[in-house]
Design an enzyme around this catalytic site. Structure first.
Site, PDB file in Angstrom:
ATOM      1  N   VAL A   1       3.977   1.373   6.532  1.00  0.00           N
ATOM      2  CA  VAL A   1       3.282   1.622   7.794  1.00  0.00           C
ATOM      3  C   VAL A   1       3.680   2.989   8.345  1.00  0.00           C
ATOM      4  CG1 VAL A   1       2.838   0.787  10.138  1.00  0.00           C
ATOM      5  CG2 VAL A   1       3.076  -0.853   8.272  1.00  0.00           C
ATOM      6  N   CYS A   2       4.939   3.346   8.204  1.00  0.00           N
ATOM      7  CA  CYS A   2       5.407   4.661   8.664  1.00  0.00           C
ATOM      8  C   CYS A   2       4.725   5.777   7.873  1.00  0.00           C
ATOM      9  CB  CYS A   2       6.922   4.764   8.542  1.00  0.00           C
ATOM     10  SG  CYS A   2       7.799   3.585   9.596  1.00  0.00           S
TER      11      CYS A   2
END
Length: 153
Positions: A45-46
């Site tokens: 997600v980062c």
């Protein structure tokens, strides 16, 4: 510390980015700054969050905005990660030492987990916080929502 809110003065900071350059918030007076906090490099997600900053670089420029990615990772980790995920334009800030100090000043350091929350904080050209949104750790921020918030300033 308390979560930053719109209207509050943004805490000044000086952090190294993935290129070991010192980035000071006050150096960007007159421009809008997006501080896009992510918990840790090397997570999916980062990765998507930071790529969305890079992909929308031109839009940010058109809006007079400088986007920064920020996390508690080290400079060497951010350097290799930026190369691995093709981040070339966006500076990835390292709030490593004192560990999470800037995230704490902005009220988004998660003591229990040892890293920042996932958050977007928009600071105007005078250094005032104008917009803050904290997301669930597993949620990718909607870059269109962030761009809309900047347009609304």
């Amino acid at each position: 510390m308390e979560l930053m809110k719109a209207g509050m003065k943004a805490p000044e900071f000086s952090l190294k980015d993935q290129k070991s350059q010192s980035i000071k918030l006050s150096d960007y007076r007159g421009k809008t700054v997006l501080l896009s906090w992510h918990p840790l490099a090397w997570t999916s997600v980062c990765l998507d969050q930071m790529r969305s900053l890079e992909t929308n670089w031109e839009r940010f420029q058109e809006l007079g905005t400088v986007p920064f990615g920020a996390s508690v990772d080290t400079v060497p980790s951010k350097k290799i990660w930026a190369e691995a995920i093709a981040i070339q334009k966006v500076s990835l800030l390292c709030d490593f030492w004192p560990h999470g100090k800037v995230a704490e000043e902005y009220g988004i350091f998660n003591e229990k987990l040892g890293f920042s929350e996932r958050a977007n904080i928009i600071v105007d050209g005078e250094g005032t916080v104008r917009w803050v949104k904290v997301y669930p750790i597993s949620q990718l921020p909607d870059i269109q929502e962030v761009l809309q918030a900047i347009r609304g300033l």
